[in-house]
Design an enzyme around this catalytic site. Structure first.
Site, PDB file in Angstrom:
ATOM      1  N   HIS A  60       0.912  -1.117  -0.071  1.00 29.11           N
ATOM      2  CA  HIS A  60      -0.136  -0.001  -0.058  1.00 29.11           C
ATOM      3  C   HIS A  60       0.619   1.088   0.037  1.00 29.11           C
ATOM      4  O   HIS A  60       1.465   1.381   0.891  1.00 29.11           O
ATOM      5  CB  HIS A  60      -0.890   0.031   1.326  1.00 29.11           C
ATOM      6  CG  HIS A  60      -1.859  -1.084   1.170  1.00 29.11           C
ATOM      7  ND1 HIS A  60      -3.034  -1.147   0.869  1.00 29.11           N
ATOM      8  CD2 HIS A  60      -1.789  -2.353   1.775  1.00 29.11           C
ATOM      9  CE1 HIS A  60      -3.613  -2.552   0.991  1.00 29.11           C
ATOM     10  NE2 HIS A  60      -2.843  -3.105   1.754  1.00 29.11           N
ATOM     11  N   HIS A  66      -2.407 -12.288   2.933  1.00 33.67           N
ATOM     12  CA  HIS A  66      -2.133 -12.332   4.559  1.00 33.67           C
ATOM     13  C   HIS A  66      -2.795 -13.662   5.212  1.00 33.67           C
ATOM     14  O   HIS A  66      -3.804 -13.020   6.021  1.00 33.67           O
ATOM     15  CB  HIS A  66      -2.433 -11.311   4.955  1.00 33.67           C
ATOM     16  CG  HIS A  66      -3.403 -10.311   4.527  1.00 33.67           C
ATOM     17  ND1 HIS A  66      -4.662 -10.742   4.610  1.00 33.67           N
ATOM     18  CD2 HIS A  66      -3.797  -9.108   4.068  1.00 33.67           C
ATOM     19  CE1 HIS A  66      -5.570  -9.835   4.072  1.00 33.67           C
ATOM     20  NE2 HIS A  66      -4.985  -8.826   3.847  1.00 33.67           N
ATOM     21  N   ASP A 116       2.477  -6.691   2.845  1.00 35.20           N
ATOM     22  CA  ASP A 116       1.135  -5.884   3.211  1.00 35.20           C
ATOM     23  C   ASP A 116       1.643  -4.833   3.782  1.00 35.20           C
ATOM     24  O   ASP A 116       1.231  -4.291   4.619  1.00 35.20           O
ATOM     25  CB  ASP A 116       0.337  -6.858   3.998  1.00 35.20           C
ATOM     26  CG  ASP A 116      -1.057  -5.860   4.171  1.00 35.20           C
ATOM     27  OD1 ASP A 116      -1.260  -5.154   3.572  1.00 35.20           O
ATOM     28  OD2 ASP A 116      -1.950  -6.237   5.247  1.00 35.20           O
TER      29      ASP A 116
END
Length: 404
Positions: A59, A204, A272
């Site tokens: 992200h 995840h 992540d």
């Protein structure tokens, strides 16, 4: 040859002493002898050449959240950590849910990215446009947008879909998101995969039962990842520091141990990387930064005998390239000359103040680790050496199989 890397490198599971030839940004040859070349990088004893690593879950914020991270700071963090290709998650503000926003995203990456990149597109009742991969949230996470009909959105995808598997109905019932929230969503995702029969990647995975469901289903077009934070941290760590709030949450020690037990069956490790400022974290934002620590934590685990160095290559280069059908990445002649050179003996202490991410903190502050990325090379050019990111942004979009 324009460039020759001389020293130890990993190939087919073995450490080879030889050299790697590079021309026009591509690997031309792996050799047991020292190749001739105009420019040589000699890798000293104790240091090993790995392929540049691929992180399929990142992200990078930007757009209206430049205070949390930008494409520039996030991709600098990536190459600092040995990551040469990042997959950009589309739950940005505004989200990437139409062609105009996707083009805006690509424009920013072309100008600002220090790593190569794949562009994601968010599906939640909207129509897809051509992207490198698609993302579906089965329950609300950062950004708050989720799919009300997973199977329908997944069936629309024009390429592989990455799914955040947490059941939105159960989240409203159990806001602390116990294992059942993930397990229920994984079961639904697997049922949809059996019907739709399109490539699906489950992000995840954090629970014993969730992982068991995936392994028992054994669906050839379904892959999955685990994160370093679910491998190295537990609920007890979260109880000591609420900064460790993340979705899915940190789990019990028994879940963490099970992820390690089954690591041979795990195709991909991904960070992540989800940066928030300390102020946002203190207000309850979910997500952890990870681009600059994931490889270091894994190298340290290699030194402690918990996995092999080749596992890192498979789970962060070969498998991501194969599963996400990236034509120009991987570890072979004709592939992009992306390398992460690691010093397996280097002992150091993790400190957020030395990082490029805007997060300004790390879950692993003060951890002493052994093993460090000391140089990162992107398509034949050094982009990071001894903790310093070098040169201008020169990241390019990945090439997918069949996109010639």
């Amino acid at each position: 040859m324009e460039l020759v890397l001389v020293g130890k490198f990993l190939y087919n599971g073995r450490i080879i002493d030889g050299s790697i030839g590079v021309k026009d940004g591509k690997i031309t040859k792996f050799s047991l002898r020292e190749l001739k070349g105009d420019n040589k990088i000699k890798v000293e004893k104790g240091k090993i050449i790995l392929p540049g690593l691929i992180d399929v879950h990142v992200h990078l914020r930007d757009f209206n959240e430049t205070h949390k991270e930008t494409i520039e700071t996030g991709t600098k963090a990536a190459v600092h950590g040995g990551i040469t290709t990042v997959f950009d998650m589309p739950n940005t503000k505004p989200p990437v849910m139409d062609e105009k926003t996707l083009k805006m995203r690509e424009f920013l990456f072309k100008k600002k990215s220090y790593a190569d990149y794949a562009l994601g597109f968010l599906l939640a009742g909207n129509e897809p446009v051509k992207a490198d991969f698609y993302k579906i949230f089965m329950g609300a996470s950062t950004g708050g947008i989720y799919s009300k009909n997973f199977e329908e959105d997944y069936a629309k995808a024009l390429d592989i879909t990455s799914v955040h598997a947490e059941d939105y109905e159960l989240i409203s019932k159990y806001p602390e998101r116990p294992p059942i929230v993930e397990i229920s969503a994984i079961k639904k995702a697997l049922n949809a995969a059996r019907k739709v029969k399109k490539p699906l990647h489950i992000c995840h995975v954090s629970t014993r039962e969730g992982l068991k469901e995936i392994l028992e289903a054994n669906i050839p077009w379904v892959s999955f990842e685990v994160t370093p934070h679910h491998l190295f941290l537990t609920r007890k760590d979260y109880e000591k520091s609420k900064l460790l709030k993340v979705y899915p949450p940190l789990r019990d020690e028994s879940d963490r141990r099970y992820l390690w037990e089954k690591l041979d069956n795990v195709p991909i490790i991904a960070s992540d990387h989800a940066p928030h400022t300390l102020e946002d974290k203190e207000r309850g934002a979910a997500g952890l930064p990870g681009l600059e620590t994931e490889v270091a934590l894994l190298l340290d685990a290699v030194n402690r005998g918990m996995l092999e160095l080749w596992d890192v290559v498979e789970k962060m280069s070969l498998n991501p390239a194969r599963i996400f059908r990236i034509k120009n990445k991987g570890w072979g002649e004709g592939k992009d000359a992306d390398f992460a050179i690691v010093d397996m003996k280097k002992e150091w202490t993790i400190k957020a103040e030395e990082f490029y991410t805007k997060a300004g903190w790390t879950p692993y502050e003060g951890w002493k680790v052994r093993g460090k990325v000391i140089m990162t090379i992107l398509r034949g050019e050094i982009v990071m050496e001894d903790d310093e990111v070098i040169g201008k942004p020169r990241g390019e979009r990945i090439v997918k199989e069949g996109d010639d």
